[in-house]
Design a protein around this motif. Structure first.
Motif, PDB file in Angstrom:
ATOM      1  N   LYS A 274       0.826  -1.210   0.000  1.00 53.35           N
ATOM      2  CA  LYS A 274       0.000   0.000   0.000  1.00 53.35           C
ATOM      3  C   LYS A 274       0.861   1.261   0.000  1.00 53.35           C
ATOM      4  O   LYS A 274       0.447   2.306  -0.508  1.00 53.35           O
ATOM      5  CB  LYS A 274      -0.956  -0.004   1.197  1.00 53.35           C
ATOM      6  N   ASP A 275       2.074   1.184   0.573  1.00 49.87           N
ATOM      7  CA  ASP A 275       2.989   2.328   0.540  1.00 49.87           C
ATOM      8  C   ASP A 275       3.487   2.574  -0.883  1.00 49.87           C
ATOM      9  O   ASP A 275       3.693   3.723  -1.286  1.00 49.87           O
ATOM     10  CB  ASP A 275       4.173   2.096   1.480  1.00 49.87           C
ATOM     11  N   ILE A 276       3.687   1.495  -1.626  1.00 48.07           N
ATOM     12  CA  ILE A 276       4.091   1.635  -3.025  1.00 48.07           C
ATOM     13  C   ILE A 276       2.933   2.232  -3.822  1.00 48.07           C
ATOM     14  O   ILE A 276       3.123   3.155  -4.625  1.00 48.07           O
ATOM     15  CB  ILE A 276       4.497   0.278  -3.630  1.00 48.07           C
TER      16      ILE A 276
ATOM     17  N   PRO B  89      -3.538  -6.821  -3.490  1.00 46.24           N
ATOM     18  CA  PRO B  89      -4.336  -7.899  -2.909  1.00 46.24           C
ATOM     19  C   PRO B  89      -3.895  -8.326  -1.512  1.00 46.24           C
ATOM     20  O   PRO B  89      -4.682  -8.887  -0.760  1.00 46.24           O
ATOM     21  CB  PRO B  89      -4.178  -9.039  -3.919  1.00 46.24           C
ATOM     22  N   ASP B  90      -2.642  -8.064  -1.169  1.00 47.63           N
ATOM     23  CA  ASP B  90      -2.160  -8.308   0.190  1.00 47.63           C
ATOM     24  C   ASP B  90      -1.000  -7.370   0.463  1.00 47.63           C
ATOM     25  O   ASP B  90      -0.611  -6.572  -0.407  1.00 47.63           O
ATOM     26  CB  ASP B  90      -1.757  -9.781   0.394  1.00 47.63           C
ATOM     27  N   GLU B  91      -0.428  -7.419   1.655  1.00 49.48           N
ATOM     28  CA  GLU B  91       0.604  -6.462   2.057  1.00 49.48           C
ATOM     29  C   GLU B  91       1.906  -6.624   1.282  1.00 49.48           C
ATOM     30  O   GLU B  91       2.738  -5.719   1.288  1.00 49.48           O
ATOM     31  CB  GLU B  91       0.880  -6.585   3.559  1.00 49.48           C
ATOM     32  N   LYS B  92       2.084  -7.753   0.610  1.00 53.26           N
ATOM     33  CA  LYS B  92       3.337  -8.008  -0.098  1.00 53.26           C
ATOM     34  C   LYS B  92       3.211  -7.909  -1.617  1.00 53.26           C
ATOM     35  O   LYS B  92       4.208  -7.978  -2.325  1.00 53.26           O
ATOM     36  CB  LYS B  92       3.854  -9.407   0.264  1.00 53.26           C
ATOM     37  N   THR B  93       1.992  -7.730  -2.138  1.00 59.41           N
ATOM     38  CA  THR B  93       1.783  -7.825  -3.579  1.00 59.41           C
ATOM     39  C   THR B  93       1.193  -6.542  -4.156  1.00 59.41           C
ATOM     40  O   THR B  93       0.261  -5.975  -3.584  1.00 59.41           O
ATOM     41  CB  THR B  93       0.838  -8.998  -3.915  1.00 59.41           C
ATOM     42  N   ILE B  94       1.751  -6.099  -5.279  1.00 58.63           N
ATOM     43  CA  ILE B  94       1.183  -4.966  -6.009  1.00 58.63           C
ATOM     44  C   ILE B  94       1.108  -5.348  -7.486  1.00 58.63           C
ATOM     45  O   ILE B  94       2.061  -5.901  -8.046  1.00 58.63           O
ATOM     46  CB  ILE B  94       2.001  -3.671  -5.795  1.00 58.63           C
ATOM     47  N   VAL B  95      -0.044  -5.062  -8.098  1.00 57.90           N
ATOM     48  CA  VAL B  95      -0.302  -5.483  -9.473  1.00 57.90           C
ATOM     49  C   VAL B  95      -0.641  -4.265 -10.333  1.00 57.90           C
ATOM     50  O   VAL B  95      -1.585  -3.537 -10.049  1.00 57.90           O
ATOM     51  CB  VAL B  95      -1.462  -6.497  -9.536  1.00 57.90           C
TER      52      VAL B  95
END
Length: 589
Positions: free
Chosen positions: A151-153, A202-208
């Motif tokens: 979310k920071d990204i 979709p989760d704290e570790k994934t950005i799409v």
């Protein structure tokens, strides 16, 4: 985007922008070569997940501790990663701003590959290149100990759409929303997020990322500072520029705009997550506003703390060049490498419509004389291609035999003018009104006149030069420009400088070339998802443009040349941005 940087008294721009003169490099660059590049270029490409694991490869003889003294002629207009696009800003951002991907530079060979920085790899492509998925590593934290999440990204990307974010690259914004992106999304301060259908977490570790079109080179765009995470609670819009939160090995200890910038260690940076940064020094002290020739002279002398001094992005003062090149005592502590810029003489194809006349200009152009006016081989190699040696897929190409006759082939030029039925064509030649360009423009004009051209030189205010020559209906025939790739793929060179479907004031296609074959090929090549194949196709198209259209005459590959203090080691070069690689520098103990 063209972000201006004044360096060494010349127009100097960076990052897929019109270039100035500088230096530049790669680990295999030639040293003071007068006959064009001969050495092997680093193996640009995408690294694996294994390449993306930390810590960074150790530098031979390196020790931890000490303070690096960086001297800079100017200050930093932008420390906010979202606003950074100019080479001096890019050279310093690596100290405190981690990105999704980044460049891993072998300290021994200079081999440069793209790897996952905060991400576990360079990204996973799907949907034919339209969708890119990134997974963050474990253990990433801001300088206050707060964990960095996807979310920071996403928030850092959303900030790019705010009305005050105007200076950074615009790739991701336009790829996500299209060219009119500012009309479609206004940024996070309106209370709206980018929908998951465009940018999902979709989760704290994934950005799409869901792009509108295929972008096989997206991993390179993710290496730009715009993907550095921004802690929402610390964001105060434009004022964030003075105190960006760190995700890298250093954090800001103090900052006085235009005077000084001091970095200290970030205690929450974990080297096991970082494959790029060694971070040997305890601190970095940037002294800003140090004028030439004093800056170069101080580094040469190396008195006191100056023995640990360096200038990450600036080149040596021209007045000191003969001493530095001729003085053996400086040989072991000078850097002379390619920058990503190609200097060109652009020909206005709307006015000079006959290709034979344009080829006559190419044959008559006095490369060797202009190289000397630039400061000699240390400031730039003779260049005969529209793509720089710092771009993947580059190979030597010299359709007009310029390296064999670098002073110009007057007889061949005269013959082409006769074939074209224009033995004495008139050329209006504007130049940036500085002593350097007064001299260079006269050198060029004299050579062209020997071939039969009538040349009328016109001085232009340097600050408005690119604005003037970028007007579609300008009344000029030839003018010097140049271009630098944002990353080692010619997707950031060929389309912006050769696509004829965007001919409006402010275009980067300064020759106003509109070749239907090139236009259609650009669309075809962009859709290729294999980067190696894409690089080869860009190379072929650039060769076609040079040989067939001859809308630009390349003449120099810019190089970085400077000296550093005797107290420093591990000085390597980042050929992608054309500056010293701060990540490997250490202070000798």
């Amino acid at each position: 985007m063209a972000a201006a940087l004044v360096a060494a008294g010349a127009l100097s721009l960076t990052a897929a922008c019109s270039s100035g003169n500088g230096g530049g490099g790669n680990g295999g660059g030639s040293k003071g070569n007068t006959g064009g590049p001969k050495a092997t270029v680093p193996n640009y490409g995408l690294g694996t997940a294994a390449d993306s694991t930390g810590p960074a490869p150790a530098v031979a003889g390196a020790v931890k501790g000490g303070t690096v003294q960086d001297m800079d002629q100017a200050g930093f207009d932008y420390l906010d990663p979202g606003q950074q696009y100019v080479s001096d800003q890019l050279s310093v951002s690596v100290l405190y701003a981690r990105t999704l991907t980044g460049y891993k530079i072998d300290p021994k060979t200079g081999k440069t590959i793209l790897v996952g920085d905060m991400a576990t790899d360079t990204g996973k492509m799907s949907d034919g290149g339209k969708t890119w998925t990134y997974t963050l590593k474990d253990g990433l934290k801001f300088d206050d100990g707060t964990p960095i999440t996807s979310k920071d990204i996403k928030y850092s990307i959303e900030r790019l759409y705010a009305d005050f974010e105007t200076q950074g690259p615009q790739y991701l914004q336009s790829w996500l929303y299209g060219p009119d992106y500012r009309k479609l999304y206004k940024g996070p301060y309106t209370g709206q997020e980018i929908p998951d259908t465009i940018l999902a977490t979709p989760d704290e570790k994934t950005i799409v990322f869901h792009f509108k079109d295929a972008h096989a080179d997206a991993p390179y765009a993710m290496a730009m500072p715009v993907t550095a995470p921004v802690e929402k609670s610390k964001d105060d819009k434009g004022a964030y520029n003075n105190h960006p939160v760190s995700s890298g090995p250093y954090m800001i200890a103090s900052y006085k705009s235009g005077k000084s910038l001091v970095f200290k260690r970030n205690p929450y940076w974990d080297p096991k997550t970082d494959p790029i940064r060694n971070a040997y020094p305890d601190s970095w002290n940037f002294q800003l506003g140090i004028q030439q020739p004093g800056l170069t002279q101080r580094i040469m002398a190396g008195s006191g703390d100056d023995k640990n001094a360096i200038d990450l992005s600036g080149v040596a003062d021209p007045s000191q060049m003969s001493t530095l090149v001729g003085g053996g005592q400086y040989k072991s502590r000078t850097v002379n490498e390619y920058q990503p810029y190609v200097e060109t003489l652009d020909i206005n194809t709307k006015r000079i419509t006959n290709p034979k006349v344009r080829q006559a200009i190419a044959y008559a152009f006095p490369m060797a004389q202009v190289q000397q006016a630039f400061g000699g081989a240390a400031q730039g190699d003779l260049g005969t291609t529209l793509i720089s040696p710092t771009v993947a897929g580059w190979k030597q190409f010299d359709p007009f035999g310029k390296l064999a006759k670098p002073t110009g082939d007057v007889e061949k030029a005269k013959a082409l003018l006769a074939e074209a039925g224009q033995p004495h064509p008139k050329l209006v030649f504007p130049y940036a009104n500085t002593p350097k360009w007064q001299n260079i423009s006269l050198t060029v004009a004299n050579a062209l006149e020997k071939a039969g051209f009538q040349v009328v030189r016109k001085p232009i205010d340097p600050t408005s030069f690119y604005t003037v020559v970028g007007k579609v209906n300008n009344q000029y025939d030839i003018y010097r420009t140049g271009w630098g790739a944002d990353w080692p793929n010619a997707s950031t060179v060929v389309p912006p400088t050769m696509d004829g479907r965007n001919l409006q004031d402010g275009t980067n296609n300064y020759a106003f070339l509109n070749d239907p074959h090139i236009n259609s090929e650009i669309d075809r090549i962009k859709a290729i998802t294999d980067l190696n194949q894409q690089a080869a196709e860009w190379e072929k198209l650039s060769e076609y443009s040079l040989q067939t259209d001859t809308a630009q005459v390349p003449f120099l590959f810019d190089k970085y040349f400077n000296v550093y203090g005797s107290g420093l080691g591990g000085v390597t070069f980042n050929s992608v941005i054309g500056t010293i690689n701060a990540s490997s520098v250490f202070v000798k103990q």
